[in-house]
Scaffold this motif. Structure first.
Motif, PDB file in Angstrom:
ATOM      1  N   ARG A  94       1.656  53.293  14.257  1.00  0.00           N
ATOM      2  CA  ARG A  94       3.115  53.341  14.257  1.00  0.00           C
ATOM      3  C   ARG A  94       3.550  54.651  13.623  1.00  0.00           C
ATOM      4  O   ARG A  94       2.820  55.236  12.815  1.00  0.00           O
ATOM      5  CB  ARG A  94       3.710  52.138  13.532  1.00  0.00           C
ATOM      6  CG  ARG A  94       3.430  52.106  12.050  1.00  0.00           C
ATOM      7  CD  ARG A  94       3.681  50.759  11.424  1.00  0.00           C
ATOM      8  NE  ARG A  94       4.962  50.171  11.681  1.00  0.00           N
ATOM      9  CZ  ARG A  94       5.391  49.071  11.068  1.00  0.00           C
ATOM     10  NH1 ARG A  94       4.635  48.463  10.197  1.00  0.00           N
ATOM     11  NH2 ARG A  94       6.575  48.566  11.361  1.00  0.00           N
ATOM     12  N   GLY A 100       9.747  50.621  12.873  1.00  0.00           N
ATOM     13  CA  GLY A 100       9.065  51.209  14.017  1.00  0.00           C
ATOM     14  C   GLY A 100       8.070  50.265  14.633  1.00  0.00           C
ATOM     15  O   GLY A 100       7.406  49.497  13.948  1.00  0.00           O
ATOM     16  N   GLU A 101       8.003  50.345  15.915  1.00  0.00           N
ATOM     17  CA  GLU A 101       7.135  49.483  16.685  1.00  0.00           C
ATOM     18  C   GLU A 101       5.677  49.806  16.432  1.00  0.00           C
ATOM     19  O   GLU A 101       5.284  50.962  16.286  1.00  0.00           O
ATOM     20  CB  GLU A 101       7.459  49.679  18.166  1.00  0.00           C
ATOM     21  CG  GLU A 101       6.684  48.851  19.135  1.00  0.00           C
ATOM     22  CD  GLU A 101       7.148  49.100  20.557  1.00  0.00           C
ATOM     23  OE1 GLU A 101       8.216  49.709  20.729  1.00  0.00           O
ATOM     24  OE2 GLU A 101       6.430  48.684  21.484  1.00  0.00           O
ATOM     25  N   LEU A 102       4.865  48.755  16.418  1.00  0.00           N
ATOM     26  CA  LEU A 102       3.423  48.904  16.303  1.00  0.00           C
ATOM     27  C   LEU A 102       2.863  48.974  17.719  1.00  0.00           C
ATOM     28  O   LEU A 102       3.116  48.084  18.531  1.00  0.00           O
ATOM     29  CB  LEU A 102       2.864  47.699  15.561  1.00  0.00           C
ATOM     30  CG  LEU A 102       1.505  47.787  14.898  1.00  0.00           C
ATOM     31  CD1 LEU A 102       1.470  48.862  13.848  1.00  0.00           C
ATOM     32  CD2 LEU A 102       1.134  46.445  14.283  1.00  0.00           C
TER      33      LEU A 102
ATOM     34  N   GLU B  32      11.817  41.651   7.533  1.00  0.00           N
ATOM     35  CA  GLU B  32      12.058  42.132   8.887  1.00  0.00           C
ATOM     36  C   GLU B  32      10.996  41.465   9.751  1.00  0.00           C
ATOM     37  O   GLU B  32       9.812  41.681   9.552  1.00  0.00           O
ATOM     38  CB  GLU B  32      11.926  43.649   8.979  1.00  0.00           C
ATOM     39  CG  GLU B  32      12.179  44.165  10.386  1.00  0.00           C
ATOM     40  CD  GLU B  32      11.958  45.665  10.533  1.00  0.00           C
ATOM     41  OE1 GLU B  32      11.490  46.280   9.555  1.00  0.00           O
ATOM     42  OE2 GLU B  32      12.229  46.201  11.608  1.00  0.00           O
ATOM     43  N   PHE B  34       9.222  40.110  13.474  1.00  0.00           N
ATOM     44  CA  PHE B  34       8.947  40.571  14.818  1.00  0.00           C
ATOM     45  C   PHE B  34       8.276  39.460  15.627  1.00  0.00           C
ATOM     46  O   PHE B  34       7.621  38.586  15.079  1.00  0.00           O
ATOM     47  CB  PHE B  34       7.970  41.755  14.796  1.00  0.00           C
ATOM     48  CG  PHE B  34       8.379  42.908  13.935  1.00  0.00           C
ATOM     49  CD1 PHE B  34       8.105  42.914  12.578  1.00  0.00           C
ATOM     50  CD2 PHE B  34       9.003  44.007  14.499  1.00  0.00           C
ATOM     51  CE1 PHE B  34       8.468  43.979  11.789  1.00  0.00           C
ATOM     52  CE2 PHE B  34       9.367  45.086  13.712  1.00  0.00           C
ATOM     53  CZ  PHE B  34       9.090  45.073  12.350  1.00  0.00           C
ATOM     54  N   TYR B  36       5.549  39.633  18.799  1.00  0.00           N
ATOM     55  CA  TYR B  36       4.717  40.417  19.698  1.00  0.00           C
ATOM     56  C   TYR B  36       4.144  39.486  20.761  1.00  0.00           C
ATOM     57  O   TYR B  36       3.932  38.293  20.514  1.00  0.00           O
ATOM     58  CB  TYR B  36       3.570  41.091  18.941  1.00  0.00           C
ATOM     59  CG  TYR B  36       3.981  42.356  18.224  1.00  0.00           C
ATOM     60  CD1 TYR B  36       4.645  42.302  17.008  1.00  0.00           C
ATOM     61  CD2 TYR B  36       3.734  43.603  18.783  1.00  0.00           C
ATOM     62  CE1 TYR B  36       5.042  43.462  16.358  1.00  0.00           C
ATOM     63  CE2 TYR B  36       4.117  44.770  18.143  1.00  0.00           C
ATOM     64  CZ  TYR B  36       4.780  44.690  16.940  1.00  0.00           C
ATOM     65  OH  TYR B  36       5.173  45.846  16.311  1.00  0.00           O
ATOM     66  N   LEU B  46       5.380  44.823  21.508  1.00  0.00           N
ATOM     67  CA  LEU B  46       6.536  44.265  20.828  1.00  0.00           C
ATOM     68  C   LEU B  46       7.451  43.573  21.827  1.00  0.00           C
ATOM     69  O   LEU B  46       7.791  44.139  22.879  1.00  0.00           O
ATOM     70  CB  LEU B  46       7.297  45.381  20.117  1.00  0.00           C
ATOM     71  CG  LEU B  46       8.573  44.985  19.390  1.00  0.00           C
ATOM     72  CD1 LEU B  46       8.247  44.088  18.197  1.00  0.00           C
ATOM     73  CD2 LEU B  46       9.328  46.226  18.927  1.00  0.00           C
ATOM     74  N   ARG B  49      12.566  42.225  17.722  1.00  0.00           N
ATOM     75  CA  ARG B  49      12.625  42.232  16.260  1.00  0.00           C
ATOM     76  C   ARG B  49      14.001  41.719  15.856  1.00  0.00           C
ATOM     77  O   ARG B  49      14.978  41.932  16.571  1.00  0.00           O
ATOM     78  CB  ARG B  49      12.386  43.635  15.723  1.00  0.00           C
ATOM     79  CG  ARG B  49      13.496  44.618  16.009  1.00  0.00           C
ATOM     80  CD  ARG B  49      13.125  46.025  15.626  1.00  0.00           C
ATOM     81  NE  ARG B  49      12.361  46.677  16.665  1.00  0.00           N
ATOM     82  CZ  ARG B  49      11.808  47.877  16.550  1.00  0.00           C
ATOM     83  NH1 ARG B  49      11.891  48.528  15.406  1.00  0.00           N
ATOM     84  NH2 ARG B  49      11.153  48.415  17.551  1.00  0.00           N
ATOM     85  N   LEU B  98       1.615  44.955   8.781  1.00  0.00           N
ATOM     86  CA  LEU B  98       2.214  43.765   9.358  1.00  0.00           C
ATOM     87  C   LEU B  98       1.256  42.601   9.198  1.00  0.00           C
ATOM     88  O   LEU B  98       0.056  42.746   9.460  1.00  0.00           O
ATOM     89  CB  LEU B  98       2.525  43.962  10.838  1.00  0.00           C
ATOM     90  CG  LEU B  98       3.809  44.691  11.230  1.00  0.00           C
ATOM     91  CD1 LEU B  98       3.987  44.674  12.738  1.00  0.00           C
ATOM     92  CD2 LEU B  98       5.023  44.057  10.568  1.00  0.00           C
TER      93      LEU B  98
END
Lengths: 113, 110
Positions: A94, A100-102, B32, B34, B36, B46, B49, B98
């Protein structure tokens, strides 16, 4: 095409052998990660690197080592493979640490016999 | 410690039925979260989010701080929604990581 490339895609390995899974990204992302995926356990973080030259341990680091000599490459090494390391391994990156997107690679399926 | 729990390993619905994939979390602070998704023979990507508050492919997820949940919902499931879904949140003390849940395999039958 920009993205993350992992190699090999699949590998069968004898227990006790050394193995390096390669990961390369061309997005100039600062942070990179290695996860293993096991059914019922989800994705578990093995090691990470917030920037070139630094690495850190994740949730399940034992038996694995990493290096981050430059921005693009983040290899994962199994010094002496054991059957419990049979898994699918995902490299990810990232741009920023806090948001921010992984982005993930396609995965490397490793079988240790 | 930060934790994400997806209680259902497998979830099967019929096409056109509503679907809800459950996600509960424990986190100190304001998380935060998410979602996936991994479709067959594709890499993890992704889906959405909670910060963006958007709907992607008809899916929405609302953060419920009182119930510490972030369930993923879609009113009318489609066969192409069949995939592995992971809920994730920041790893806490180690900046940038994450933490993922155990994953839920969704199968939408025709």
């Amino acid at each position: 095409i920009a993205g993350i490339t992992q190699a090999p895609t699949s590998q069968i390995l004898a227990a006790g052998r050394r193995m390096t899974l390669r990961c390369t990204q061309d997005m100039r992302h600062n942070a990179m990660y290695w996860y293993r995926q096991d059914l019922g356990l989800g994705l578990r973080l093995i090691h990470y690197s917030n920037t070139a030259g630094t690495t850190g341990k994740g949730e399940v680091p034992d038996g694995y080592s990493v290096s981050r000599a430059n921005t693009d490459d983040f290899p994962l090494t199994l010094a002496s493979a054991v059957p419990s390391q049979t898994s699918v391994y995902f490299c990810a990156s990232r741009w920023t640490l806090n948001t921010g997107e992984l982005f993930f690679g396609e995965g490397s399926r490793l079988t240790v016999l | 410690a930060q934790r994400v729990t997806q209680p259902e390993k497998l979830l099967s619905v019929f096409k056109g039925a509503p679907v809800e994939l459950k996600c509960n979390y424990s986190y100190s602070g304001s998380p935060e979260l998410f979602w996936y998704v991994q479709y067959s023979r594709q890499r993890l990507q992704l889906l959405l989010r909670h910060i963006s508050r958007e709907s992607i492919k008809g899916f929405t997820a609302d953060l419920n701080k009182g119930e510490t949940s972030f369930h993923l919902k879609k009113p009318f499931a489609q066969e192409e929604d069949s995939a592995m879904y992971y809920c994730a949140l920041p790893g806490g003390t180690s900046y940038g990581k994450l933490t993922f849940g155990q994953g839920t395999i969704l199968t939408v039958h025709p």
